[in-house]
Design an enzyme around this catalytic site. Structure first.
Site, PDB file in Angstrom:
ATOM      1  N   LYS A 137      44.072  51.387  53.063  1.00 43.27           N
ATOM      2  CA  LYS A 137      44.475  52.626  52.389  1.00 43.27           C
ATOM      3  C   LYS A 137      45.810  53.122  52.946  1.00 43.27           C
ATOM      4  O   LYS A 137      46.659  53.616  52.202  1.00 43.27           O
ATOM      5  CB  LYS A 137      43.400  53.694  52.575  1.00 43.27           C
ATOM      6  N   HIS A 275      34.227  16.218  24.860  1.00 43.65           N
ATOM      7  CA  HIS A 275      34.409  17.579  24.337  1.00 43.65           C
ATOM      8  C   HIS A 275      33.117  18.386  24.409  1.00 43.65           C
ATOM      9  O   HIS A 275      32.734  19.070  23.463  1.00 43.65           O
ATOM     10  CB  HIS A 275      34.955  17.534  22.915  1.00 43.65           C
TER      11      HIS A 275
END
Length: 513
Positions: A137, A275
């Protein structure tokens, strides 16, 4: 001016002695605690203890140690705020300029087979995340580190300029918050599972970067591969790559489809995927027989595909595979001779993965949509055969039952609308991803061609009309397995009886979109 102060407290001690040594050379005092302080002291590095800094003893078995204003005041004070600086002076709080912390090994603890709930809870770090969040922070003034790979960057900047750039501190702060968020996500998921919460009000999942990919489905799409924070043992991410280029986005998805399908079978089995749809599935008494059945299923589509087998690849099978252009071969192991043969092709990927592992019943499947995420249980496990119902006049023979079971295991892994034609040991025709079911059947029948003797049909969902059953009957098919559930089921049953077919309703649908 007093020296800068660094706070070091790490579970992972990798590189910490060298890092601390360099910090002292630069001009830092070091405050440390517990095992980290012991390691540094043994290396001849002078440190302050947390107790010396706070003038307050560690208590409650170490649960309360760094949760103190002398620590968090030093981390959170804005260096450019006169009120903050005055508060530091009044209370004798020393600013802390660098924090290097990583956390109690909660993830590693809960992965142990014999871990108790009490042990897991005791390995939840409280002080560490609090220090990281305070430092992150206040990253305008404090450098925060959670990863040993960042030590050299920080030292380089300090050596060259005397400080760490704001850009670097900001990047490290973001990393610290990702680190604590990921840590908390693992804890949240563990406790959520303990209390069997099925629908938590928020979803907290965490993944680690596994691999940067060259591109996604297409060359203009960027892509990366992330693996679950708690890895799934039976997964492509846990496979050991023995040879070949890095896996691509499409490789990973196809390989995942292959091992999911392979998990349906215990007997020697080979699957070929293209696929994300199987173009061949074969079983046999040996893995060589299984692969020949798999290959004969569709000798064209396997070109450039992915093959997965659930038995070791030996020299005989390797010589067969070597004659085919394949992207990937997945197997529980490869003999030395097999590796020598297959590695002659520099681009083929060879992946080693134990294939006898079970997929966890708790595994979830996540699918992204624009702005959201869909979550569902995996469609795993075989349906309860005792719930199947023969709905036609003619009952299936034992040979037909074997073929229907094979077809039903296969069709759940084919894109819907899905139709598969099989015998008892191999696929013969696959109709995948069609907009209507009769269209899928026509494709499968065309592919199966003149191999329809003793063939059966599997459908992932019900037949909405009798036209598919009529087409199957005219083609000589004598057995069908499907979920049932259409308002026109009776029409399909009547059509099957007209052609002396046997038909089973499983009462379970297997859509795969």
């Amino acid at each position: 001016m007093s020296k800068k102060l660094a706070l070091l407290s790490v579970s992972d001690k990798t590189g910490i002695v060298e890092f601390a040594t360099s910090l002292q050379i630069i001009g830092f005092d070091i405050v440390s605690t517990g095992g980290t302080q012991q390691v540094l002291t043994n290396a001849g590095i002078t440190t302050l203890s947390v107790e010396e800094l706070t003038q307050f003893p560690e208590m409650m078995d170490g649960r309360v140690k760094t949760l103190h204003p002398m620590i968090h005041g030093g981390l959170l004070a804005r260096r450019g705020d006169s009120n903050h600086l005055e508060a530091l002076e009044i209370h004798g709080i020393r600013p802390i300029d660098l924090v290097c912390v990583n956390l109690y090994p909660f993830k590693e603890t809960i992965q142990k087979a014999d871990v108790t709930f009490t042990e897991a809870i005791e390995n939840i770090d409280i002080g560490g995340p609090s220090m990281l969040r305070s430092a992150a922070k206040n990253h305008d003034s404090v450098t925060v580190l959670v990863d040993a790979s960042d030590y050299s960057l920080v030292l380089e900047e300090m050596t060259l300029t005397g400080d760490v750039s704001n850009q670097t501190r900001q990047r490290l702060a973001a990393k610290a918050f990702r680190h604590t968020a990921s840590y908390d996500a693992v804890i949240a998921n563990y406790l959520t599972a303990v209390v069997s919460e099925e629908l938590p009000e928020s979803l907290t999942i965490s993944y680690d970067l596994k691999q940067s990919l060259r591109y996604g489905e297409n060359s203009h799409q960027s892509a990366t591969y992330y693996e679950a924070k708690l890895p799934t043992a039976y997964s492509i991410g846990q496979a050991q790559q023995l040879h070949g280029k890095e896996l691509s986005y499409n490789n990973i998805r196809d390989a995942d489809a292959a091992i999911r399908l392979l998990s349906e079978f215990d007997t020697p089995t080979a699957v070929a995927v293209k696929h994300m749809n199987p173009c061949g599935i074969g079983t046999g008494n040996t893995i060589q027989q299984a692969f020949r059945a798999c290959y004969d299923s569709d000798t064209i589509s396997i070109f450039g595909g992915i093959v997965a087998v659930n038995r070791p690849v030996d020299l005989e099978l390797a010589e067969i595979l070597h004659r085919i252009f394949l992207e990937i071969v997945i197997a529980p192991s490869f003999t030395t001779e097999a590796l020598e043969i297959l590695s002659q092709k520099k681009n083929i990927r060879l992946l080693q993965l134990e294939t006898d592992q079970e997929i966890s019943a708790h595994e979830k499947e996540y699918t992204s949509v624009l702005g959201g995420l869909l979550v569902q249980e995996l469609d795993h496990g075989f349906d309860q055969v005792e719930n199947w119902e023969v709905v036609t006049d003619r009952k299936p023979t034992a040979e037909e039952i074997a073929a229907l079971k094979f077809a039903w295991a296969a069709v759940k892994h084919i894109k819907s609308n899905a139709i598969v034609i099989t015998n008892a040991h191999q696929t013969l025709g696959v109709g995948a991803g069609q907009m209507n079911r009769v269209g899928a059947l026509k494709i499968a029948l065309e592919q199966a061609s003149h191999r329809l003797e003793n063939a059966v049909i599997g459908s992932d969902a019900f037949f909405p009309m009798s036209d598919s059953i009529e087409l199957a009957g005219k083609s000589g098919i004598k057995a069908v397995i499907q979920p049932g559930g259409s308002i026109k089921d009776q029409d399909s049953i009547d059509m099957a009886n007209r052609y002396d077919m046997t038909m089973i309703f499983t009462k379970t649908r297997h859509f795969k979109h």
